[in-house]
Design a protein around this motif. Structure first.
Motif, PDB file in Angstrom:
ATOM      1  N   GLY A 141      28.556  45.135  31.369  1.00 56.22           N
ATOM      2  CA  GLY A 141      28.616  43.815  31.967  1.00 56.22           C
ATOM      3  C   GLY A 141      29.913  43.665  32.742  1.00 56.22           C
ATOM      4  O   GLY A 141      30.930  44.272  32.392  1.00 56.22           O
ATOM      5  N   THR A 142      29.882  42.863  33.830  1.00 58.73           N
ATOM      6  CA  THR A 142      31.049  42.735  34.696  1.00 58.73           C
ATOM      7  C   THR A 142      31.326  41.268  35.002  1.00 58.73           C
ATOM      8  O   THR A 142      30.400  40.474  35.179  1.00 58.73           O
ATOM      9  CB  THR A 142      30.837  43.486  36.018  1.00 58.73           C
ATOM     10  N   VAL A 143      32.592  40.924  35.061  1.00 57.25           N
ATOM     11  CA  VAL A 143      33.009  39.606  35.521  1.00 57.25           C
ATOM     12  C   VAL A 143      33.941  39.799  36.708  1.00 57.25           C
ATOM     13  O   VAL A 143      34.657  40.804  36.808  1.00 57.25           O
ATOM     14  CB  VAL A 143      33.724  38.804  34.404  1.00 57.25           C
ATOM     15  N   GLN A 144      33.907  38.826  37.654  1.00 62.01           N
ATOM     16  CA  GLN A 144      34.780  38.858  38.820  1.00 62.01           C
ATOM     17  C   GLN A 144      35.954  37.925  38.550  1.00 62.01           C
ATOM     18  O   GLN A 144      35.776  36.731  38.344  1.00 62.01           O
ATOM     19  CB  GLN A 144      34.014  38.409  40.068  1.00 62.01           C
ATOM     20  N   VAL A 145      37.139  38.478  38.545  1.00 56.33           N
ATOM     21  CA  VAL A 145      38.334  37.731  38.170  1.00 56.33           C
ATOM     22  C   VAL A 145      39.149  37.402  39.422  1.00 56.33           C
ATOM     23  O   VAL A 145      39.684  38.317  40.081  1.00 56.33           O
ATOM     24  CB  VAL A 145      39.194  38.518  37.165  1.00 56.33           C
ATOM     25  N   PRO A 146      39.249  36.113  39.820  1.00 57.01           N
ATOM     26  CA  PRO A 146      40.073  35.748  40.983  1.00 57.01           C
ATOM     27  C   PRO A 146      41.557  35.945  40.688  1.00 57.01           C
ATOM     28  O   PRO A 146      42.047  35.575  39.623  1.00 57.01           O
ATOM     29  CB  PRO A 146      39.755  34.257  41.185  1.00 57.01           C
ATOM     30  N   MET A 147      42.248  36.519  41.686  1.00 52.00           N
ATOM     31  CA  MET A 147      43.688  36.741  41.541  1.00 52.00           C
ATOM     32  C   MET A 147      44.390  36.366  42.844  1.00 52.00           C
ATOM     33  O   MET A 147      43.844  36.560  43.941  1.00 52.00           O
ATOM     34  CB  MET A 147      43.982  38.199  41.182  1.00 52.00           C
ATOM     35  N   ASN A 148      45.616  35.847  42.770  1.00 56.43           N
ATOM     36  CA  ASN A 148      46.413  35.464  43.925  1.00 56.43           C
ATOM     37  C   ASN A 148      47.768  36.156  43.857  1.00 56.43           C
ATOM     38  O   ASN A 148      48.491  36.030  42.865  1.00 56.43           O
ATOM     39  CB  ASN A 148      46.629  33.951  43.975  1.00 56.43           C
ATOM     40  N   ALA A 149      48.069  36.881  44.930  1.00 55.03           N
ATOM     41  CA  ALA A 149      49.370  37.552  45.008  1.00 55.03           C
ATOM     42  C   ALA A 149      50.350  36.645  45.739  1.00 55.03           C
ATOM     43  O   ALA A 149      49.979  35.817  46.579  1.00 55.03           O
ATOM     44  CB  ALA A 149      49.244  38.879  45.736  1.00 55.03           C
ATOM     45  N   ALA A 150      51.618  36.793  45.422  1.00 58.42           N
ATOM     46  CA  ALA A 150      52.653  36.011  46.100  1.00 58.42           C
ATOM     47  C   ALA A 150      52.679  36.403  47.576  1.00 58.42           C
ATOM     48  O   ALA A 150      52.468  37.576  47.930  1.00 58.42           O
ATOM     49  CB  ALA A 150      54.004  36.257  45.455  1.00 58.42           C
ATOM     50  N   PRO A 151      52.937  35.451  48.532  1.00 57.02           N
ATOM     51  CA  PRO A 151      52.918  35.751  49.974  1.00 57.02           C
ATOM     52  C   PRO A 151      53.948  36.815  50.351  1.00 57.02           C
ATOM     53  O   PRO A 151      55.053  36.876  49.803  1.00 57.02           O
ATOM     54  CB  PRO A 151      53.274  34.398  50.614  1.00 57.02           C
ATOM     55  N   ASP A 152      53.551  37.645  51.298  1.00 57.63           N
ATOM     56  CA  ASP A 152      54.443  38.647  51.888  1.00 57.63           C
ATOM     57  C   ASP A 152      55.074  39.570  50.851  1.00 57.63           C
ATOM     58  O   ASP A 152      56.245  39.934  50.916  1.00 57.63           O
ATOM     59  CB  ASP A 152      55.556  37.978  52.704  1.00 57.63           C
ATOM     60  N   THR A 153      54.285  39.897  49.830  1.00 56.26           N
ATOM     61  CA  THR A 153      54.766  40.849  48.819  1.00 56.26           C
ATOM     62  C   THR A 153      53.759  41.978  48.699  1.00 56.26           C
ATOM     63  O   THR A 153      52.573  41.829  49.012  1.00 56.26           O
ATOM     64  CB  THR A 153      54.924  40.173  47.444  1.00 56.26           C
ATOM     65  N   ASN A 154      54.247  43.076  48.255  1.00 53.66           N
ATOM     66  CA  ASN A 154      53.346  44.188  47.961  1.00 53.66           C
ATOM     67  C   ASN A 154      53.943  44.994  46.821  1.00 53.66           C
ATOM     68  O   ASN A 154      55.133  44.911  46.536  1.00 53.66           O
ATOM     69  CB  ASN A 154      53.138  45.064  49.198  1.00 53.66           C
ATOM     70  N   GLY A 155      53.091  45.753  46.157  1.00 55.33           N
ATOM     71  CA  GLY A 155      53.530  46.536  45.004  1.00 55.33           C
ATOM     72  C   GLY A 155      52.529  46.418  43.872  1.00 55.33           C
ATOM     73  O   GLY A 155      51.384  45.987  44.063  1.00 55.33           O
ATOM     74  N   ASN A 156      52.973  46.824  42.674  1.00 49.46           N
ATOM     75  CA  ASN A 156      52.088  46.828  41.510  1.00 49.46           C
ATOM     76  C   ASN A 156      52.451  45.715  40.534  1.00 49.46           C
ATOM     77  O   ASN A 156      53.626  45.435  40.303  1.00 49.46           O
ATOM     78  CB  ASN A 156      52.163  48.163  40.779  1.00 49.46           C
ATOM     79  N   ALA A 157      51.426  45.119  39.971  1.00 48.13           N
ATOM     80  CA  ALA A 157      51.582  44.139  38.891  1.00 48.13           C
ATOM     81  C   ALA A 157      50.569  44.493  37.801  1.00 48.13           C
ATOM     82  O   ALA A 157      49.593  45.211  38.054  1.00 48.13           O
ATOM     83  CB  ALA A 157      51.350  42.723  39.409  1.00 48.13           C
ATOM     84  N   THR A 158      50.808  44.025  36.615  1.00 49.41           N
ATOM     85  CA  THR A 158      49.884  44.323  35.514  1.00 49.41           C
ATOM     86  C   THR A 158      49.304  43.041  34.955  1.00 49.41           C
ATOM     87  O   THR A 158      49.942  41.985  34.960  1.00 49.41           O
ATOM     88  CB  THR A 158      50.585  45.092  34.383  1.00 49.41           C
ATOM     89  N   VAL A 159      48.082  43.177  34.473  1.00 53.21           N
ATOM     90  CA  VAL A 159      47.422  42.080  33.763  1.00 53.21           C
ATOM     91  C   VAL A 159      46.976  42.608  32.409  1.00 53.21           C
ATOM     92  O   VAL A 159      46.670  43.798  32.258  1.00 53.21           O
ATOM     93  CB  VAL A 159      46.223  41.521  34.548  1.00 53.21           C
ATOM     94  N   THR A 160      46.957  41.723  31.405  1.00 50.59           N
ATOM     95  CA  THR A 160      46.496  42.081  30.061  1.00 50.59           C
ATOM     96  C   THR A 160      45.102  41.501  29.864  1.00 50.59           C
ATOM     97  O   THR A 160      44.887  40.298  30.062  1.00 50.59           O
ATOM     98  CB  THR A 160      47.445  41.538  28.985  1.00 50.59           C
ATOM     99  N   VAL A 161      44.190  42.371  29.473  1.00 49.22           N
ATOM    100  CA  VAL A 161      42.798  41.967  29.274  1.00 49.22           C
ATOM    101  C   VAL A 161      42.481  42.070  27.782  1.00 49.22           C
ATOM    102  O   VAL A 161      42.667  43.131  27.173  1.00 49.22           O
ATOM    103  CB  VAL A 161      41.833  42.845  30.085  1.00 49.22           C
ATOM    104  N   GLN A 162      42.034  40.973  27.206  1.00 47.22           N
ATOM    105  CA  GLN A 162      41.695  40.934  25.783  1.00 47.22           C
ATOM    106  C   GLN A 162      40.248  40.457  25.621  1.00 47.22           C
ATOM    107  O   GLN A 162      39.884  39.401  26.099  1.00 47.22           O
ATOM    108  CB  GLN A 162      42.630  39.982  25.028  1.00 47.22           C
TER     109      GLN A 162
END
Length: 752
Positions: free
Chosen positions: A665-686
């Motif tokens: 099963g799959t869910v679509q998770v909306p995410m917003n990145a800070a403007p004019d930034t790039n790189g890696n971020a992490t999220v915790t899924v429980q």
């Protein structure tokens, strides 16, 4: 030379006889029972010959010490009722001295005065030098010679009149072997004389509780056993095989306490099983016909008997109460009842409880009561009378001091077995086992059936003769819960109880508190009792395994049972009190199985080296869950950003995600990145169950973000405009070319 020595010994005995007749023996000087002592001092009355004070064997064994030995084989009738009844004594005498013995005689020893009570009997039994003081001149059997290693049968008779019996009571009796009238060895027992009395002795109710309890032999519910000792117990003279023999002949009044986990293990063996070995793969065993036959025998033997289902796996209820594991007791009682009804007796009950070692405290009592228990079977030390409590305190005080003390005690009346306890859920009936009677069902090794039977008859007769009785009392026999019975002895004692006129065999549940009940002090739970419980350290991983196992049930759509209830309950068994090492190894097996089941539902693509890309400052990231179980599940997915300054998650799941067995099963998770930034971020899924509990360990996902979304849109838009213009121009050119071609063709046609 031997004859001269024997003659000298006989002469010495004759010279010392007057002194023996007037000097209290060791048995007579029992200051702990004054009345008995006075009686024993005067037991030389009516003696035909005084017995010289020589070594005497204990009541429970044949007297032997590389010497002449003598044993009693039978006494009939076991309870003479008239002064003229002829009592026949038989047995054997053996010469283990290594030399021929001359002028040997087996003689009857007796006392014309009865014991004053059970305490006097106990004191006499505890004194190895005590023996009846009188020697019968008529009840004897001589042997001119007895060769080395030879064994001869002896027999003689006597009547109550000849023994000086005048009233209902229990009398010391014994036999000895003498050489030239000098006693060498002796064996002693009890003889009950029961003439008709006015008024008649009350018929006390006797309930016999027999346990069928073992230790868990498996970890999980599969066919893997931690050892093969259960197979040994079911065969030949194994402990459980002996219990089946007793069950086949026991009357329907006997109450059986059966541990359902044992039934489950035996049932698993009957279908084929594997045995864990120290090194290598488990050993495969075929289906056990012995296990199947044992179950069949117990099922048919106990069909008409009261059966009590012990809580599944016999959990340490006191430890569970003290460590806050309250739900396990109720589940063990529920599962135990279901299992016992399915495998051995459809009428098995769960409202009676026999706690570990027969003791509990108010916390454990409360826990049992709210789980539906209204009757408990206890040891006398756990619920004593005031007099018993004082005696226990005296014994503790004596053991704590090095100064010898002389204690005095009066004969106590045997209390009624039934009493009432208060619990958080209302009154609970307590049935207290009689320690003396219960011990007779599992005596020391080597004790003859005859001597145990004579003692049992004597004890119960003495109880019926205690002063002040106006109504029948209740008595309970309960051997230790994991006993190793002698089927011949137990069967003989039960049959004897059934024919004694002062006893009425009754079921355990029929015993209720009455006016005959003696006030008791309340539950006595010592510091030592507390130390014997399963510890908090031991139960910590058990608690963890239980919690995880429950989650595997809660995450299913139908909330189906986890399949680990029985497995985790086995970890709480009181059997591990004395074997925590094995208990811990079984805990590891169960914990590993629970973790594996939990891992059947997991987030896909959650490996540390995998990343998800968020193209632009906002978008959706798909998160998928794989269900490798064969049941439908429902869950929630909780996603939180670990770097909120770089990435924000705006996800709220209103309905649980349903996933069929073997599906994803799959869910679509909306995410917003800070403007004019790039790189890696992490999220915790429980993952979470429907009631919000965390399922499994949280997983971290890496999200790669870019800050070029606006420019990219301009470029893409311009490119699309140019592309569209080129396409339109090309279409118009082709259309014009086709029009000119058609006009030229028409002119050629007109010219022709």
């Amino acid at each position: 030379m031997i004859r001269k020595a024997a003659l000298l010994a006989a002469l010495s005995a004759a010279l010392l006889a007057p002194l023996v007749a007037v000097t209290p023996s060791t048995a007579a000087a029992r200051t702990s029972v004054p009345n008995a002592a006075a009686a024993n001092v005067s037991r030389t009355v009516a003696a035909e010959t005084s017995v010289p004070s020589t070594a005497v064997a204990k009541t429970s064994v044949t007297a032997t010490r590389q010497n002449l030995s003598v044993s009693i084989g039978s006494i009939t009738p076991e309870v003479p009722k008239n002064v003229t009844d002829v009592i026949k004594f038989t047995g054997t005498v053996r010469n283990d001295t290594g030399t021929t013995q001359y002028n040997v005689a087996v003689r009857l020893l007796y006392d014309s005065r009865p014991f004053t009570g059970r305490a006097a009997m106990a004191a006499w039994d505890a004194d190895p030098a005590a023996r009846p003081p009188n020697v019968s001149r008529s009840s004897r059997m001589p042997f001119t010679t007895l060769e080395p290693g030879a064994e001869q049968r002896w027999e003689f008779t006597a009547t109550p009149a000849q023994l000086g019996y005048r009233s209902f009571g229990v009398y010391p009796i014994g036999v000895d072997v003498a050489v030239n009238e000098v006693s060498q060895q002796a064996q002693r027992t009890y003889l009950t004389y029961a003439p008709a009395t006015t008024p008649r002795k009350p018929r006390n109710k006797l309930a016999i509780a027999l346990p069928v309890i073992d230790q868990p032999r498996r970890g999980t519910d599969d066919s893997l056993f931690i050892d093969d000792k259960l197979s040994q117990a079911l065969t030949g003279r194994g402990r459980l095989a002996d219990l089946a023999k007793i069950a086949q002949s026991a009357p329907s009044t006997v109450t059986w306490f059966v541990e359902p986990g044992l039934l489950d293990d035996v049932n698993a063996m009957s279908k084929g099983y594997r045995v864990k070995v120290k090194d290598g793969a488990p050993q495969t065993k075929p289906a056990s016909t012995t296990a199947a036959q044992w179950l069949t025998t117990m099922r048919s033997s106990l069909a008409a008997s009261p059966v009590v289902a012990v809580p599944y796996a016999d959990p340490d209820v006191a430890a569970l109460a003290h460590q806050g594991l309250d739900t396990q007791t109720n589940r063990a009682i529920e599962l135990g009842g279901q299992t016992a009804k399915a495998l051995i007796n459809p009428n098995a009950k769960t409202n009676l409880n026999w706690p570990a070692v027969g003791v509990l405290d108010p916390d454990a009592l409360d826990l049992l009561s709210i789980s539906g228990v209204n009757t408990v079977l206890l040891n006398a030390t756990n619920l004593p009378t005031e007099q018993q409590r004082l005696q226990q305190q005296q014994q503790q005080d004596q053991s704590a001091t090095t100064t010898p003390t002389v204690t005095t005690a009066t004969e106590a009346v045997t209390p009624d077995a039934a009493a009432t306890l208060d619990s958080v859920n209302g009154p609970v009936t307590a049935l207290v086992a009689d320690a003396g009677l219960s011990r007779l069902f599992e005596p020391e090794s080597g004790t003859s059936t005859l001597l145990s039977t004579q003692r049992f008859i004597a004890e119960t007769a003495m109880i019926s003769a205690e002063p002040g009785q106006t109504a029948p009392r209740s008595l309970v026999v309960a051997p230790s819960r994991r006993w190793d019975p002698n089927p011949t002895l137990v069967t003989t004692l039960i049959k004897a109880a059934g024919r004694l006129p002062w006893l009425e065999l009754s079921t355990l549940e029929s015993l209720k508190p009455s006016k005959a009940s003696v006030p008791r002090t309340g539950l006595v739970y010592t510091e030592q009792d507390r130390k014997e419980e399963l510890t908090g350290k031991y139960l910590a991983p058990v608690r963890d395994a239980w919690s995880k196992a429950q989650l595997t049930s809660l995450i299913t759509e139908d909330k189906t049972a986890s399949g680990f209830d029985a497995a985790v309950l086995r970890l709480t068994s009181s059997a591990w009190r004395n074997n925590t090492r094995v208990g811990r190894s079984v805990t590891k097996l169960v914990s590993a199985a629970v973790d594996a089941r939990t891992g059947d539902i997991q987030i896909t693509g959650a490996q540390p080296d995998m990343t998800r890309t968020l193209a632009g400052s906002n978008g959706v990231v798909p998160i998928s869950v794989k269900n490798e179980r064969n049941v439908k599940i429902q869950l929630y997915i909780d996603v939180k950003s670990d770097n909120p300054e770089l990435l924000q998650v705006n996800f709220s799941q209103l309905e649980p995600l349903a996933i069929g067995g073997g599906q994803s099963g799959t869910v679509q998770v909306p995410m917003n990145a800070a403007p004019d930034t790039n790189g890696n971020a992490t999220v915790t899924v429980q993952l979470r169950t429907a009631d919000g509990q965390a399922y499994g360990k949280p997983q971290r996902l890496t999200i790669r973000t870019t800050g070029y979304t606006g420019i990219a849109l301009v470029i893409v838009g311009a490119a699309l405009t140019v592309m569209l213009a080129a396409v339109v121009t090309r279409l118009l050119r082709r259309r014009s070319e086709r029009r000119l071609a058609r006009a030229a063709k028409n002119r050629e046609s007109e010219t022709v």
